[in-house]
Scaffold this motif. Structure first.
Motif, PDB file in Angstrom:
ATOM      1  N   PRO A  10       0.821  -1.284   0.070  1.00 50.69           N
ATOM      2  CA  PRO A  10      -0.001   0.015  -0.105  1.00 50.69           C
ATOM      3  C   PRO A  10       0.854   1.276  -0.029  1.00 50.69           C
ATOM      4  O   PRO A  10       1.828   1.158   0.458  1.00 50.69           O
ATOM      5  CB  PRO A  10      -0.697   0.061   1.308  1.00 50.69           C
ATOM      6  N   PRO A  11       0.283   2.294  -0.480  1.00 47.58           N
ATOM      7  CA  PRO A  11       1.011   3.499  -0.522  1.00 47.58           C
ATOM      8  C   PRO A  11       1.327   4.227   0.801  1.00 47.58           C
ATOM      9  O   PRO A  11       0.605   3.707   1.706  1.00 47.58           O
ATOM     10  CB  PRO A  11      -0.008   4.498  -1.238  1.00 47.58           C
ATOM     11  N   THR A  12       2.163   5.055   0.964  1.00 50.96           N
ATOM     12  CA  THR A  12       2.557   5.795   2.348  1.00 50.96           C
ATOM     13  C   THR A  12       2.017   7.259   1.887  1.00 50.96           C
ATOM     14  O   THR A  12       1.753   7.881   2.998  1.00 50.96           O
ATOM     15  CB  THR A  12       4.043   6.074   2.455  1.00 50.96           C
ATOM     16  N   ARG A  49     -12.337   4.750  10.173  1.00 50.78           N
ATOM     17  CA  ARG A  49     -13.102   3.733  10.282  1.00 50.78           C
ATOM     18  C   ARG A  49     -12.077   2.367  10.374  1.00 50.78           C
ATOM     19  O   ARG A  49     -12.526   1.411  11.090  1.00 50.78           O
ATOM     20  CB  ARG A  49     -14.174   3.573   9.088  1.00 50.78           C
ATOM     21  N   LEU A  50     -11.273   2.369   9.531  1.00 51.51           N
ATOM     22  CA  LEU A  50     -10.290   1.022   9.567  1.00 51.51           C
ATOM     23  C   LEU A  50      -9.284   1.087  10.544  1.00 51.51           C
ATOM     24  O   LEU A  50      -8.527   0.264  10.543  1.00 51.51           O
ATOM     25  CB  LEU A  50      -9.715   0.882   8.183  1.00 51.51           C
ATOM     26  N   GLY A  51      -9.146   2.235  11.472  1.00 51.06           N
ATOM     27  CA  GLY A  51      -8.118   2.257  12.405  1.00 51.06           C
ATOM     28  C   GLY A  51      -6.647   2.603  11.789  1.00 51.06           C
ATOM     29  O   GLY A  51      -5.839   2.171  12.282  1.00 51.06           O
ATOM     30  N   ILE A  52      -6.799   2.958  10.463  1.00 50.85           N
ATOM     31  CA  ILE A  52      -5.511   3.504  10.049  1.00 50.85           C
ATOM     32  C   ILE A  52      -5.102   4.902  10.545  1.00 50.85           C
ATOM     33  O   ILE A  52      -6.002   5.980  10.213  1.00 50.85           O
ATOM     34  CB  ILE A  52      -5.543   3.518   8.589  1.00 50.85           C
ATOM     35  N   SER A  53      -4.031   5.231  10.768  1.00 54.03           N
ATOM     36  CA  SER A  53      -3.604   6.584  11.332  1.00 54.03           C
ATOM     37  C   SER A  53      -2.864   7.364  10.382  1.00 54.03           C
ATOM     38  O   SER A  53      -2.249   7.148   9.594  1.00 54.03           O
ATOM     39  CB  SER A  53      -2.533   6.521  12.365  1.00 54.03           C
ATOM     40  N   VAL A  54      -3.634   8.462  10.098  1.00 54.94           N
ATOM     41  CA  VAL A  54      -3.322   9.683   9.283  1.00 54.94           C
ATOM     42  C   VAL A  54      -2.796  10.851  10.168  1.00 54.94           C
ATOM     43  O   VAL A  54      -3.238  11.232  10.975  1.00 54.94           O
ATOM     44  CB  VAL A  54      -4.432  10.269   8.479  1.00 54.94           C
ATOM     45  N   PRO A  55      -1.348  11.055   9.801  1.00 50.99           N
ATOM     46  CA  PRO A  55      -0.587  10.832   8.871  1.00 50.99           C
ATOM     47  C   PRO A  55       0.446   9.923   9.059  1.00 50.99           C
ATOM     48  O   PRO A  55       1.583   9.333   8.433  1.00 50.99           O
ATOM     49  CB  PRO A  55       0.171  11.982   8.591  1.00 50.99           C
ATOM     50  N   ASP A  56       0.282   9.031  10.550  1.00 47.96           N
ATOM     51  CA  ASP A  56       1.316   8.120  10.920  1.00 47.96           C
ATOM     52  C   ASP A  56       1.414   6.937  10.079  1.00 47.96           C
ATOM     53  O   ASP A  56       2.730   6.513   9.663  1.00 47.96           O
ATOM     54  CB  ASP A  56       1.156   7.985  12.267  1.00 47.96           C
ATOM     55  N   ASP A  57       0.417   6.503   9.511  1.00 47.15           N
ATOM     56  CA  ASP A  57       0.316   5.197   8.483  1.00 47.15           C
ATOM     57  C   ASP A  57       0.236   5.541   7.148  1.00 47.15           C
ATOM     58  O   ASP A  57       0.922   4.774   6.517  1.00 47.15           O
ATOM     59  CB  ASP A  57      -0.940   4.193   9.036  1.00 47.15           C
ATOM     60  N   VAL A  58      -0.282   6.637   6.996  1.00 45.56           N
ATOM     61  CA  VAL A  58      -0.453   6.915   5.311  1.00 45.56           C
ATOM     62  C   VAL A  58      -0.739   8.530   5.480  1.00 45.56           C
ATOM     63  O   VAL A  58      -1.631   8.956   6.305  1.00 45.56           O
ATOM     64  CB  VAL A  58      -1.426   6.203   4.779  1.00 45.56           C
ATOM     65  N   SER A  59       0.037   9.376   4.520  1.00 45.15           N
ATOM     66  CA  SER A  59      -0.410  10.628   4.598  1.00 45.15           C
ATOM     67  C   SER A  59      -1.376  10.994   3.351  1.00 45.15           C
ATOM     68  O   SER A  59      -1.514  10.055   2.619  1.00 45.15           O
ATOM     69  CB  SER A  59       0.499  11.470   3.836  1.00 45.15           C
ATOM     70  N   ILE A  60      -2.401  12.024   3.506  1.00 44.94           N
ATOM     71  CA  ILE A  60      -3.555  12.143   2.471  1.00 44.94           C
ATOM     72  C   ILE A  60      -3.282  13.645   2.197  1.00 44.94           C
ATOM     73  O   ILE A  60      -3.235  14.595   2.920  1.00 44.94           O
ATOM     74  CB  ILE A  60      -4.435  11.749   3.144  1.00 44.94           C
ATOM     75  N   THR A  61      -3.556  13.916   0.886  1.00 45.52           N
ATOM     76  CA  THR A  61      -3.601  15.326   0.492  1.00 45.52           C
ATOM     77  C   THR A  61      -4.741  15.502  -0.504  1.00 45.52           C
ATOM     78  O   THR A  61      -5.271  14.700  -1.092  1.00 45.52           O
ATOM     79  CB  THR A  61      -2.603  15.839  -0.342  1.00 45.52           C
ATOM     80  N   GLY A  62      -5.270  16.967  -0.579  1.00 39.20           N
ATOM     81  CA  GLY A  62      -6.409  17.311  -0.998  1.00 39.20           C
ATOM     82  C   GLY A  62      -5.925  18.315  -2.190  1.00 39.20           C
ATOM     83  O   GLY A  62      -4.967  18.312  -2.617  1.00 39.20           O
ATOM     84  N   PHE A  63      -7.216  19.030  -2.680  1.00 38.50           N
ATOM     85  CA  PHE A  63      -6.831  19.888  -3.794  1.00 38.50           C
ATOM     86  C   PHE A  63      -8.291  20.786  -3.670  1.00 38.50           C
ATOM     87  O   PHE A  63      -9.273  20.408  -3.970  1.00 38.50           O
ATOM     88  CB  PHE A  63      -6.793  19.351  -5.058  1.00 38.50           C
TER      89      PHE A  63
END
Length: 198
Positions: A101-103, A122-136
């Motif tokens: 999976p992506p980082t 919902r899935l218990g995935i930490s943002v940004p520790d497990d994966v970073s997310i960006t928008g626009f």
């Protein structure tokens, strides 16, 4: 004979006058920043690129940033979907279910990114520790979610005002002056961090 223009894109070569910003350059700036933070496993949730030139420019910007960093742009995993919170969530779940999976996940707008953030929670995935997310876009939603969303700030009000002024000029028969590209800037917030050493 109906006055018309194109907004959300700066294209001096277009048949119609345009009021907006350079979608490619805006996303390229964000992608360069993300790659400087060490991310190499990259996913993207985008609108359909065949029918949306702005979405296409944003995907190509990420790919070109990867090339500049010596990465294979074919390794960019892109999911194309409609713009909604629900589709953003579904695409995020698909990306995070991949064997590698992506980082970081680039989202084509803030609505998709909010869907991704909600799914991560919902899935218990930490943002940004497990994966970073960006928008626009930098709509209001970007600042009320937790963590706040790193995104590209688009000059919405200025763009709307200038579009209205240009349409009035058309109606009243005044000569049109080509509009310069508006500035889009990066808003660095809590949903993006440097990739952690493995």
């Amino acid at each position: 004979n109906i006055p018309a223009l194109v907004a959300w894109e700066h294209d001096p070569e277009a048949i119609l006058p345009s009021i907006g910003f350079d979608n490619f350059a805006a996303m390229r700036s964000l992608a360069d920043m993300v790659l400087e933070l060490g991310h190499r496993k990259i996913g993207m949730i985008s609108a359909h690129t065949k029918t949306n030139d702005r979405a296409r420019a944003r995907v190509v910007a990420v790919q070109q940033s990867m090339v500049e960093k010596g990465l294979d742009p074919a390794q960019l995993t892109v999911i194309e979907t409609e713009y909604s919170v629900e589709t953003g969530a579904a695409a995020f779940q698909t990306l995070m279910g991949l064997p590698n999976p992506p980082t970081v996940i680039f989202c084509g707008n803030d609505v998709l990114a909010v869907g991704a953030l909600r799914c991560a929670n919902r899935l218990g995935i930490s943002v940004p520790d497990d994966v970073s997310i960006t928008g626009f876009d930098d709509i209001e939603l970007a600042r009320v979610v937790t963590p706040e969303l790193t995104t590209v700030h688009v000059p919405h009000r200025e763009m709307g005002k200038k579009a209205a002024e240009m349409l009035i000029d058309m109606v009243e028969g005044r000569d049109l002056v080509p509009a310069p590209a508006l500035d889009a800037t990066i808003e660095l917030r809590g949903s993006l961090t440097a990739v952690k050493d493995v």
